[in-house]
Design a protein around this motif. Structure first.
Motif, PDB file in Angstrom:
ATOM      1  N   LYS A   1       0.818  -1.216   0.000  1.00 14.59           N
ATOM      2  CA  LYS A   1       0.000   0.000   0.000  1.00 14.59           C
ATOM      3  C   LYS A   1       0.851   1.265   0.000  1.00 14.59           C
ATOM      4  N   ASP A   2       2.120   1.130   0.431  1.00 17.30           N
ATOM      5  CA  ASP A   2       2.972   2.319   0.501  1.00 17.30           C
ATOM      6  C   ASP A   2       3.867   2.482  -0.721  1.00 17.30           C
ATOM      7  N   ARG A   3       3.614   1.692  -1.773  1.00 17.56           N
ATOM      8  CA  ARG A   3       4.529   1.725  -2.919  1.00 17.56           C
ATOM      9  C   ARG A   3       3.995   2.513  -4.096  1.00 17.56           C
ATOM     10  N   ASP A   4       2.717   2.883  -4.033  1.00  8.91           N
ATOM     11  CA  ASP A   4       2.111   3.628  -5.123  1.00  8.91           C
ATOM     12  C   ASP A   4       2.178   2.860  -6.443  1.00  8.91           C
ATOM     13  N   VAL A   5       1.758   1.609  -6.387  1.00 10.94           N
ATOM     14  CA  VAL A   5       1.687   0.814  -7.608  1.00 10.94           C
ATOM     15  C   VAL A   5       0.245   0.341  -7.786  1.00 10.94           C
ATOM     16  N   ALA A   6      -0.114  -0.001  -9.006  1.00  8.07           N
ATOM     17  CA  ALA A   6      -1.427  -0.591  -9.265  1.00  8.07           C
ATOM     18  C   ALA A   6      -1.189  -1.870 -10.035  1.00  8.07           C
ATOM     19  N   MET A   7      -2.086  -2.844  -9.827  1.00  4.37           N
ATOM     20  CA  MET A   7      -1.825  -4.159 -10.408  1.00  4.37           C
ATOM     21  C   MET A   7      -3.097  -4.720 -11.029  1.00  4.37           C
ATOM     22  N   VAL A   8      -2.927  -5.391 -12.156  1.00  2.42           N
ATOM     23  CA  VAL A   8      -4.039  -6.128 -12.769  1.00  2.42           C
ATOM     24  C   VAL A   8      -3.675  -7.605 -12.735  1.00  2.42           C
ATOM     25  N   PHE A   9      -4.541  -8.404 -12.072  1.00  6.67           N
ATOM     26  CA  PHE A   9      -4.243  -9.826 -11.897  1.00  6.67           C
ATOM     27  C   PHE A   9      -4.814 -10.651 -13.035  1.00  6.67           C
ATOM     28  N   GLN A  10      -4.292 -11.855 -13.154  1.00  6.84           N
ATOM     29  CA  GLN A  10      -4.726 -12.767 -14.199  1.00  6.84           C
ATOM     30  C   GLN A  10      -6.234 -13.029 -14.135  1.00  6.84           C
ATOM     31  N   ASN A  11      -6.736 -13.270 -12.904  1.00  6.57           N
ATOM     32  CA  ASN A  11      -8.180 -13.532 -12.787  1.00  6.57           C
ATOM     33  C   ASN A  11      -8.935 -12.264 -12.423  1.00  6.57           C
TER      34      ASN A  11
ATOM     35  N   ALA B   1      -7.096  -0.032 -11.876  1.00  9.65           N
ATOM     36  CA  ALA B   1      -5.654   0.201 -11.831  1.00  9.65           C
ATOM     37  C   ALA B   1      -5.312   1.646 -12.193  1.00  9.65           C
ATOM     38  N   ILE B   2      -6.072   2.244 -13.139  1.00 14.54           N
ATOM     39  CA  ILE B   2      -5.650   3.559 -13.609  1.00 14.54           C
ATOM     40  C   ILE B   2      -6.227   4.696 -12.785  1.00 14.54           C
ATOM     41  N   ILE B   3      -7.244   4.423 -11.958  1.00 16.80           N
ATOM     42  CA  ILE B   3      -7.934   5.542 -11.297  1.00 16.80           C
ATOM     43  C   ILE B   3      -7.008   6.334 -10.379  1.00 16.80           C
ATOM     44  N   ARG B   4      -6.054   5.644  -9.776  1.00 16.34           N
ATOM     45  CA  ARG B   4      -5.232   6.330  -8.784  1.00 16.34           C
ATOM     46  C   ARG B   4      -4.019   7.011  -9.425  1.00 16.34           C
ATOM     47  N   GLN B   5      -3.835   6.797 -10.714  1.00 18.90           N
ATOM     48  CA  GLN B   5      -2.661   7.308 -11.414  1.00 18.90           C
ATOM     49  C   GLN B   5      -1.382   7.012 -10.625  1.00 18.90           C
ATOM     50  N   PRO B   6      -1.083   5.733 -10.515  1.00 21.42           N
ATOM     51  CA  PRO B   6       0.056   5.309  -9.704  1.00 21.42           C
ATOM     52  C   PRO B   6       1.374   5.594 -10.424  1.00 21.42           C
ATOM     53  N   SER B   7       2.486   5.379  -9.723  1.00 21.27           N
ATOM     54  CA  SER B   7       3.800   5.542 -10.350  1.00 21.27           C
ATOM     55  C   SER B   7       4.090   4.405 -11.302  1.00 21.27           C
ATOM     56  N   VAL B   8       3.580   3.203 -10.955  1.00 17.39           N
ATOM     57  CA  VAL B   8       3.911   2.015 -11.739  1.00 17.39           C
ATOM     58  C   VAL B   8       2.662   1.161 -11.919  1.00 17.39           C
ATOM     59  N   PHE B   9       2.495   0.655 -13.128  1.00 23.42           N
ATOM     60  CA  PHE B   9       1.470  -0.348 -13.417  1.00 23.42           C
ATOM     61  C   PHE B   9       2.098  -1.730 -13.422  1.00 23.42           C
ATOM     62  N   LEU B  10       1.404  -2.689 -12.847  1.00 25.11           N
ATOM     63  CA  LEU B  10       1.879  -4.060 -12.912  1.00 25.11           C
ATOM     64  C   LEU B  10       0.786  -4.924 -13.537  1.00 25.11           C
ATOM     65  N   PHE B  11       1.166  -5.722 -14.495  1.00 26.13           N
ATOM     66  CA  PHE B  11       0.199  -6.609 -15.145  1.00 26.13           C
ATOM     67  C   PHE B  11       0.688  -8.047 -15.024  1.00 26.13           C
ATOM     68  N   ASP B  12      -0.105  -8.893 -14.394  1.00 31.00           N
ATOM     69  CA  ASP B  12       0.291 -10.292 -14.237  1.00 31.00           C
ATOM     70  C   ASP B  12      -0.561 -11.154 -15.159  1.00 31.00           C
ATOM     71  N   GLU B  13      -0.065 -11.430 -16.336  1.00 31.35           N
ATOM     72  CA  GLU B  13      -0.787 -12.210 -17.346  1.00 31.35           C
ATOM     73  C   GLU B  13      -2.240 -11.768 -17.479  1.00 31.35           C
ATOM     74  N   PRO B  14      -2.487 -10.498 -17.738  1.00 34.08           N
ATOM     75  CA  PRO B  14      -3.859 -10.004 -17.641  1.00 34.08           C
ATOM     76  C   PRO B  14      -4.758 -10.508 -18.765  1.00 34.08           C
ATOM     77  N   LEU B  15      -4.192 -11.016 -19.829  1.00 34.25           N
ATOM     78  CA  LEU B  15      -5.028 -11.384 -20.973  1.00 34.25           C
ATOM     79  C   LEU B  15      -5.263 -12.877 -21.089  1.00 34.25           C
ATOM     80  N   SER B  16      -4.641 -13.671 -20.226  1.00 35.64           N
ATOM     81  CA  SER B  16      -4.651 -15.108 -20.497  1.00 35.64           C
ATOM     82  C   SER B  16      -6.001 -15.762 -20.256  1.00 35.64           C
TER      83      SER B  16
END
Lengths: 271, 359, 283
Positions: free
Chosen positions: B73-83, B147-162
């Motif tokens: 929560k303190d890293r300012d990242v957003a993530m999109v998970f596989q599921n 993921a985009i609403i917070r306008q984070p420093s970094v986006f992380l995508f973990d196999e988001p399309l599979s």
């Protein structure tokens, strides 16, 4: 036109027989609670003018107080079980906290014969001058409700995808925040079922109640048993008292059947 | 906006080394794709950046800030998970607003911004629905919106399309790329699909057994694979890799198939790599090559066809224009040669690329 | 780490207080001559209680009574429960109501069930003996040689629903394809049941039998409500016998040692059952 097979007929017949088998005792008790003592001695009597004497008698006998005490014991037991059980079950399920020993402990506690634990509770209650109060009964009921509720919840928490709480943590929650705001709401139906089931276990127990609080703090099953033992057999009042004990849990049971299987079998059966 | 730096990052579970001394820079605003077979450490690397996995040794920095040991929560990242990990008990609007609510943004403002994000993703008509009432593609969009609403420093995508079907996967891929370009947020994207990696990435990092096998632009990686592992992993159909020796500029496979490469590589044992597109097939009756092969299966893919060949014990794959298929049938004998200059040589022992030119 | 153990600590604390400590205390009691009527500290008597438990013929008789009770009750529950579960699975009409009604008995407090049947089966005023007399059968449900089976019958009434609940869930989680494949292959209903359904249901059956058996072992309320161990000591189950030793004769030390012997037997049964299960799985 579909051919009705012999198997289908047997199936319907079995279900009808089972229904009659299940319902007959309940209906008979319900009828008995409206009979006079002399009518009770006639096993052939089905149609009669109902009397409320048994109900008046049972309601003035303190059975409602006993029901109240049972409710206090049940609610306290379930509340404690749910609070410490859900937080514990969560870390057991998701962080493997306590290893297999804790998990096994929860399972093993469910098969402990009540006779093992009841005597320590009794002697401790005597030592603390808490005998014939609700306190030792609550402790005793915790010994079987807590493991069951925790066991249920471990299974329910395991069914919540891990990514959900990870998502919540990335979205800005602490570990506890993720548990409280995201994971807990997912298991709420299961938590409800576990709580109701735990309550019925507590509500239905007589063994601990009979030994730890046989007198002025008697819980409902003990009070019901009293209609049979100490004042001679009062069949009408006993029947009414039985109905008072039965109706709430049977209604509650209606809501939790599906979740129950999942909980009891700890995931051996998917419902 | 931030540059992400992995410095000597390692991760091990007991004796098992998952990630081994990873050094990686994600340039500000770029999209980097980590790609590799399952178990190569790519997801672990991403999760270490998210803060979901503790690091055994090394440091990770986002911008100037070392984030090692910080809670997610303190890293300012957003993530999109596989599921997608949508919160089942919340509506679409609440799901998208969730990161703002988690960071104590007032409810009305959070919901207002959720509405505008939903609008930009074409989700406006679904705001009141629960995740279970959405299609896979819609769920995916909600996850992206969140993921985009917070306008984070970094986006992380973990196999988001599979979890999407093939058609939707291609569409969403394009859309994701457009969003990333528009927002210009540094992104790390993990996939096992090399085609996805090629089409999406600014920089592509191929991982193997916890180490970087090669990194560079997709074109660099494709045109000059650093070793046989990358050569085989990137590109479809798979590159032909043939063990043999160089004899005075000519390659001779262990089973005796000859390709005239005119290389200045000194004589010795090598592995030859030829992409199926660069393995040329000569129709029966027009064979001028020294090597021949028997046609096995022909798989027609519209304008092109994948032809399986067997040449004295070797199984090779070639991609042939459909218009050149005339005269080719199963079990016909054809000539095979390598497109001039379009080959790769690797050291037989180490599998590393040998940087040699045509003489 | 701190989070993990912070969350676990309250559970462990309560668990130790209500299970762990009493268990150890009971173990201590079982080595003393503690009597409820005594004042002052009890004396350690070593294994004397265990020795007398092991040589106590009444204890072993109660053991045998309980074992017979469990076998009869759980056996019947299994057969009837399976038949009802199979029937319910195909039931479409009034599905939820039917299920709820048939499952209701397991939620009733056992003492109420015991008292209900004491009334219903009473030789003089009970409705069921009267009905039987109507068709010319004279049967005393609580007579010698019959009372234990009557108790088992009460158990069947109350707990077959539990069997049904588990087996129904098991049946519904069986994949459809093997059953359909067997039908296409030309198997009749009985053949399919025996060769496909039953093997696929086996893990659930074992869990259900184990859970029921462990619970039936604790039977107390029915005995307390109806026969109080009689006629003679025919229905003196282990739990009732322990209760009498501890509460009516105040011999807590001896009662605790009995409880531990029962626990040992229960654990042995569980271990053996799981070994079997594992062996079958690996075979």
């Amino acid at each position: 036109m579909r051919r009705v097979s012999g198997l289908a007929i047997a199936r319907i017949a079995l279900l009808w027989a089972a229904a009659i088998f299940v319902l007959f005792p309940m209906i008979w008790i319900a009828l008995a609670s409206f009979k006079t003592p002399s009518q009770l001695n006639d096993p052939n009597l089905v149609f009669f003018a109902p009397t409320f004497a048994s109900w008046e008698n049972v309601l003035s006998s303190g059975i409602l107080d006993a029901a109240g005490r049972s409710a206090i014991v049940g609610l306290t037991t379930v509340l404690i079980s749910v609070v410490v059980g859900s937080s514990g079950a969560y870390v057991i399920a998701k962080y493997r906290a306590g290893g297999t020993a804790t998990r096994f402990g929860m399972l093993a506690a469910q098969v402990l014969p009540p006779a093992v634990l009841v005597f320590p509770f009794l002697t401790m209650a005597y030592a603390l001058r808490l005998n014939d109060t609700l306190v030792p009964v609550i402790f005793a009921h915790l010994s079987f409700v807590l493991p069951v509720v925790t066991w249920f919840l471990i299974g329910f928490f395991e069914a919540v995808p891990r990514s959900l709480e990870e998502q919540a943590r990335v979205d800005g929650f602490s570990r506890f925040g993720a548990f409280w705001r995201v994971v807990l709401p997912q298991v709420l139906p299961g938590l409800g079922a576990a709580a109701i089931f735990g309550f019925t276990l507590s509500w239905n127990d007589m063994f601990y109640g009979l030994i730890l609080a046989p007198g002025k703090a008697a819980i409902l099953p003990v009070a019901i048993a009293g209609f049979n033992t100490f004042r001679g057999v009062q069949l009408g009042s006993m029947s009414a008292a039985i109905l008072i004990a039965v109706i709430p849990v049977v209604i509650a049971s209606f809501f939790i059947q599906r979740k129950l299987v999942q909980g009891i079998s700890g995931g051996a059966v998917k419902s | 906006m931030a540059t992400v730096t992995f410095t000597n990052v390692s991760k091990s579970y007991g004796q098992t080394q998952i990630v081994d001394d990873l050094n990686l820079v994600l340039p500000d605003g770029s999209l980097t794709v980590l790609v590799g077979p399952s178990g190569c450490g790519k997801s672990t690397s991403l999760r270490m950046l998210a803060g979901l996995e503790p690091i055994t040794s090394g440091d990770i920095a986002i911008g100037d800030r070392v984030v090692t040991g910080l809670e997610p929560k303190d890293r300012d990242v957003a993530m999109v998970f596989q599921n997608y990990a949508l919160y089942p008990h919340l509506s679409v609007r609440e799901n998208i607003a969730f990161p703002l609510r988690a960071t104590k943004t007032p409810r009305t403002e959070a919901l207002k911004r959720a509405d505008s994000v939903a609008d930009s993703l074409g989700l406006s008509h679904l705001l009141g629905r629960k995740p279970k009432d959405l299609s896979g593609g819609q769920q995916q969009r909600v996850a992206i919106g969140r993921a985009i609403i917070r306008q984070p420093s970094v986006f992380l995508f973990d196999e988001p399309l599979s979890n999407l079907d093939a058609k939707l996967r291609v569409e969403t891929r394009t859309e994701l790329l457009q969003i990333q370009r528009r927002l210009g947020i540094t992104s790390l994207y993990v996939t096992h699909d090399q085609e996805e990696a090629m089409t999406l990435s600014d920089r592509m990092v191929v991982m193997r057994e916890g180490r970087i096998a090669q990194q560079g632009t997709p074109l660099e990686v494709y045109s000059a694979p650093a070793n046989t592992f990358v050569a085989a992993f990137v590109g479809s159909p798979k590159m032909n890799l043939i063990d043999g020796v160089i004899e005075r500029g000519t390659f001779v496979s262990e089973t005796g198939v000859r390709f005239e490469l005119q290389t200045d590589q000194e004589d010795g044992a090598v592995t030859l790599g030829v992409r199926p597109d660069d393995l040329l097939v000569e129709a029966p009756g027009a064979i001028s090559a020294p090597a021949t092969a028997t046609v096995g299966l022909i798989e027609l893919l519209g304008p092109r066809a994948i032809v399986s060949l067997s040449a004295s014990g070797l199984t090779l794959t070639s991609v042939v224009e459909a218009s050149n298929l005339s005269g080719m049938a199963e079990s016909a004998t054809v000539g095979i040669r390598v497109r001039p200059g379009a080959w790769h040589l690797f050291d037989r022992e180490s599998g590393e690329r040998l940087n040699v030119r045509e003489s | 780490m701190r989070f993990k153990y912070g969350m676990l600590a309250p559970l462990i604390a309560v668990f130790v207080a209500v299970v762990g400590f009493p268990l150890l205390y009971a173990l201590y009691l079982s080595f003393t001559d503690y009597k409820l009527t005594d004042r002052g500290a009890p004396d350690i008597v070593g294994i004397a209680n265990y020795a007398s438990t092991f040589t106590n013929a009444s204890f072993w008789e109660a053991f045998g009574v309980t074992a017979l009770y469990v076998v009869v009750a759980v056996g019947l529950e299994l057969v009837i429960g399976l038949a009802i579960a199979l029937s319910l699975q195909k039931q479409k009409w009034a599905r939820d109501v039917t299920r709820s009604m048939l499952l209701a008995p397991m939620f009733i407090t056992p003492i109420a069930v015991g008292l209900t049947f004491r009334f219903l089966l009473n030789d003089q005023i009970g409705a069921i003996p009267e009905l039987l007399r109507g068709i010319g059968i004279n049967y005393d449900f609580f007579g010698p040689g019959r009372a234990l089976f009557t108790l088992a019958f009460i158990d069947v009434w109350q707990w077959t629903p539990f069997m049904v609940l588990l087996l129904l869930a098991g049946l519904e989680s069986i994949p459809k394809q093997p059953l359909e494949a067997a039908r296409v292959d030309g198997g009749g209903p009985w053949y399919i049941f025996r060769r496909i359904t039953l093997p696929l249901l086996a893990p659930v059956l074992v869990v259900a039998i184990l859970l029921r058996a462990l619970d039936a072992l604790k039977v107390f309320e029915y005995v307390y409500a109806t026969t109080r161990g009689g006629p003679g000591t025919e229905t003196q189950t282990i739990q009732y016998f322990t209760y009498q030793t501890g509460i009516q004769f105040f011999r807590l030390g001896e009662a605790s040692s009995m409880a531990f012997v029962v626990l040992a037997v229960v654990l042995t049964v569980i271990v053996v059952a799981f070994r079997r299960l594992e062996r079958n799985r690996s075979a």
